[in-house]
Design a protein around this motif. Sequence first.
Motif, PDB file in Angstrom:
ATOM      1  N   LEU A  59       0.833  -1.195   0.000  1.00  0.00           N
ATOM      2  CA  LEU A  59       0.000   0.000   0.000  1.00  0.00           C
ATOM      3  C   LEU A  59       0.872   1.250   0.000  1.00  0.00           C
ATOM      4  O   LEU A  59       1.948   1.253   0.580  1.00  0.00           O
ATOM      5  N   LYS A  68      -7.482  -1.158  -0.530  1.00  0.00           N
ATOM      6  CA  LYS A  68      -6.798  -2.060  -1.460  1.00  0.00           C
ATOM      7  C   LYS A  68      -7.817  -2.871  -2.256  1.00  0.00           C
ATOM      8  O   LYS A  68      -8.834  -3.313  -1.722  1.00  0.00           O
ATOM      9  N   VAL A  87      -5.534   0.710  -5.699  1.00  0.00           N
ATOM     10  CA  VAL A  87      -5.925   1.392  -4.478  1.00  0.00           C
ATOM     11  C   VAL A  87      -7.008   2.415  -4.829  1.00  0.00           C
ATOM     12  O   VAL A  87      -6.894   3.134  -5.825  1.00  0.00           O
TER      13      VAL A  87
END
Length: 178
Positions: A59, A68, A87
């Motif tokens: 991330l 996510k 994302v």
Amino acid sequence: MDSAKKSIFQLKNYKVKKLDFEKDLKALLQLCENCKDFYELNGIESVNLETAKEIFKELPPGKEYDSKMVIGVYNDKDTLIGIIEGVTDFPENYTWYIGQMMISVDYRNKGLGEEFYRGFEKWAVMNSVNCIKLGVLEENTNGLRFWKRMGFRIIKKIDNFKIGNIETTAFKMENDLK
């Protein structure tokens, strides 16, 4: 039906589902092994279980796991044959960032990549997304050509970009959906 197995958007001959870390890690590893050429372009010499785990866990700074997404496309035998990983609301609200898109070697150059991306794009619009962003390495000429065909434009060239074991040129790209 398990929520992780519900189709999130429709494609003509394929199922599209969110991947689940526990249930789909092995299938994702098999896809990563099938797509070694993708990793070689990114300076990654070996593909292993950590490679697949990273797809689920990596991330950008400041983002939480609930932002996510790892979306898989499955053939009629319920085999994972492609993913879009990214994302939500990054780098700003109403923007989705694609970290990677992989299609199994056996399904490339048959229209699946475009069909999968176009379905993803429609799903993004239904979720009030205004823009999709991504990055492409200069060496990935097929990827660059593909993303341009999908409506993306280069917004920035980054020289001396370090990824894996290489230093290269990367292109930031975006596709406005509004």
